[in-house]
Structure formats: C-alpha cells, structure tokens
Write a protein that holds these residues in place. Structure first.
Motif, PDB file in Angstrom:
ATOM      1  N   VAL A 158     -73.915 -53.552 -99.353  1.00 12.52           N
ATOM      2  CA  VAL A 158     -72.683 -55.083 -99.256  1.00 12.52           C
ATOM      3  C   VAL A 158     -73.193 -56.430 -99.909  1.00 12.52           C
ATOM      4  O   VAL A 158     -73.011 -56.509-100.665  1.00 12.52           O
ATOM      5  N   LEU A 159     -75.313 -56.204 -99.938  1.00 12.89           N
ATOM      6  CA  LEU A 159     -76.153 -56.732-101.186  1.00 12.89           C
ATOM      7  C   LEU A 159     -75.433 -57.352-102.754  1.00 12.89           C
ATOM      8  O   LEU A 159     -75.792 -57.150-103.365  1.00 12.89           O
ATOM      9  N   THR A 160     -76.047 -55.677-102.663  1.00 10.46           N
ATOM     10  CA  THR A 160     -75.732 -54.767-103.932  1.00 10.46           C
ATOM     11  C   THR A 160     -74.435 -55.356-104.775  1.00 10.46           C
ATOM     12  O   THR A 160     -73.987 -55.712-105.666  1.00 10.46           O
ATOM     13  N   LEU A 161     -73.044 -54.949-104.037  1.00  9.16           N
ATOM     14  CA  LEU A 161     -72.611 -55.330-104.148  1.00  9.16           C
ATOM     15  C   LEU A 161     -71.482 -57.099-104.890  1.00  9.16           C
ATOM     16  O   LEU A 161     -71.014 -57.688-105.435  1.00  9.16           O
ATOM     17  N   PHE A 162     -72.657 -57.242-103.761  1.00 12.81           N
ATOM     18  CA  PHE A 162     -71.971 -59.142-103.788  1.00 12.81           C
ATOM     19  C   PHE A 162     -72.810 -59.447-104.919  1.00 12.81           C
ATOM     20  O   PHE A 162     -72.461 -60.679-105.314  1.00 12.81           O
ATOM     21  N   ILE A 163     -73.970 -59.494-105.530  1.00  9.26           N
ATOM     22  CA  ILE A 163     -74.822 -59.849-106.310  1.00  9.26           C
ATOM     23  C   ILE A 163     -73.899 -59.655-107.652  1.00  9.26           C
ATOM     24  O   ILE A 163     -74.623 -60.018-108.060  1.00  9.26           O
TER      25      ILE A 163
END
Length: 200
Positions: A158-163
């Motif tokens: 999720v954090l990778t996609l958010f960034i």
C-alpha cells in the motif's frame, strides 16, 4: 484536510470565510426606492486589538519537514543496524505504528463523522489508518518471533503504491508526509528482509 479542500470554491462558499465577508460587506451598496446608492457598512470598529502582526506568529524552531527528515534518518540508520545484526528492533515498530494508528483514528473520525465538507475523502488514510492499531499486537508478535508479518507485507504494498502515485493523487499532501510514509515502509521491508529464507 481532505481532497475537497484543494478544489476551487464558489462565490457562495467563499462567504464562509470571514475576511471575504468583510471585504464584500465593505464594498456592498444598497439602492433605495429613488435609485440612490448608499454603503451597507458606514463604519468599522475593532472589538479586539492584539497589536500583533503576522511576523509575531512565526516560529523559529524546527519545521515539520525537518522533523520528518530527522525521524527518517534515525529510523533508516536503526533499521540498517538491525538488519546487519539480525535484530528486529520491534520497539521502533511499536512506536511508529502506534503513532500512525492514533493519527489514523483521528483522520478516520473526521472523514466519517465530521460535517465539514473539506475533510472527506482524505487520501492520507492510506498512510495513517486505524488498522495500524488494530493489527499492532499480532504484528509485533510475529516480528518478535522473527516470522513474516502478512500485515507488514500488505502495508509495504500500500505504501509503495501511495508513493508511486503521489503525483496524481487528487489531494495536495504536504511533502513532510513522504518521509513519514517511508519510515513505515522501511520498517515493513525490514521484516521481510530479516525473515527471508534463502533457498539451500
């Protein structure tokens, strides 16, 4: 604030801003039956005078961006140390995910229950959300036993996609959020690195 706070507002919505109301009232004119115009406001009086200017409210301390970068450097250094020594350093995970979970509870409450139109939707909930608190005991139990945490895997994705999609998110997010998101991402990645089993 949510993504709606970044959208242009109508003239009617501008009237909810006191300074705009004051400006429009000062320039408003009333026409009488004879067609003669007179000002709506004939005089102004300040009820409370602070004697302070905008410069008086400026702080000379550390900025949010500097604080976030400092935290990022500390977390990164500690994570590298933990990976090299084979230590989980689960105390860091406890502090970071607990703080992110508390912030997520506040954001979720505002997004779900607040009547203010500018707090929902809020894409910061992809970084700070209540699941950090709900899954914290189970996550820490896996981390302490040096086992792979499925929650950290999901959080990493999720954090990778958010960034990656930061630039196209329809909300103006302060750049100081990026180091904070990277702190959570690094801690999630460290769990995968420490629990990775090389094929024999």
């Amino acid at each position: 604030m949510g993504s709606k706070a970044d959208k242009p507002i109508s003239r009617r919505e501008m009237m909810f801003i006191p300074f705009n109301v004051q400006e429009y009232f000062n320039t408003a004119r009333i026409l009488d039956k004879k067609g003669q115009a007179r000002p709506l406001v004939t005089s102004e009086e300040k009820v409370v005078i602070t004697g302070k200017t905008a410069a008086d409210f400026q702080t000379g301390g550390i900025s949010p961006m500097q604080s976030a970068l400092l935290l990022f450097v500390i977390v990164t250094a500690a994570t590298i140390y933990g990976i090299r020594k084979g230590k989980t350093l689960w105390g860091i995970d406890l502090i970071l995910f607990f703080a992110a979970g508390v912030a997520g509870c506040i954001l979720a409450f505002l997004a779900l229950f607040s009547q203010h139109p500018a707090v929902s939707p809020n894409y910061l909930l992809f970084v700070f959300h209540p699941f950090h608190l709900l899954c914290l005991p189970c996550m820490l139990n896996r981390v302490r036993k040096k086992k792979t945490s499925r929650y950290m895997i999901a959080d990493l994705v999720v954090l990778t996609l958010f960034i990656c999609f930061w630039a196209i998110i329809p909300q103006r997010i302060d750049l100081a959020v990026l180091p904070l998101a990277l702190c959570l991402l690094i801690r999630s990645a460290s769990n995968l690195i420490l629990t990775y089993k090389r094929p024999s």
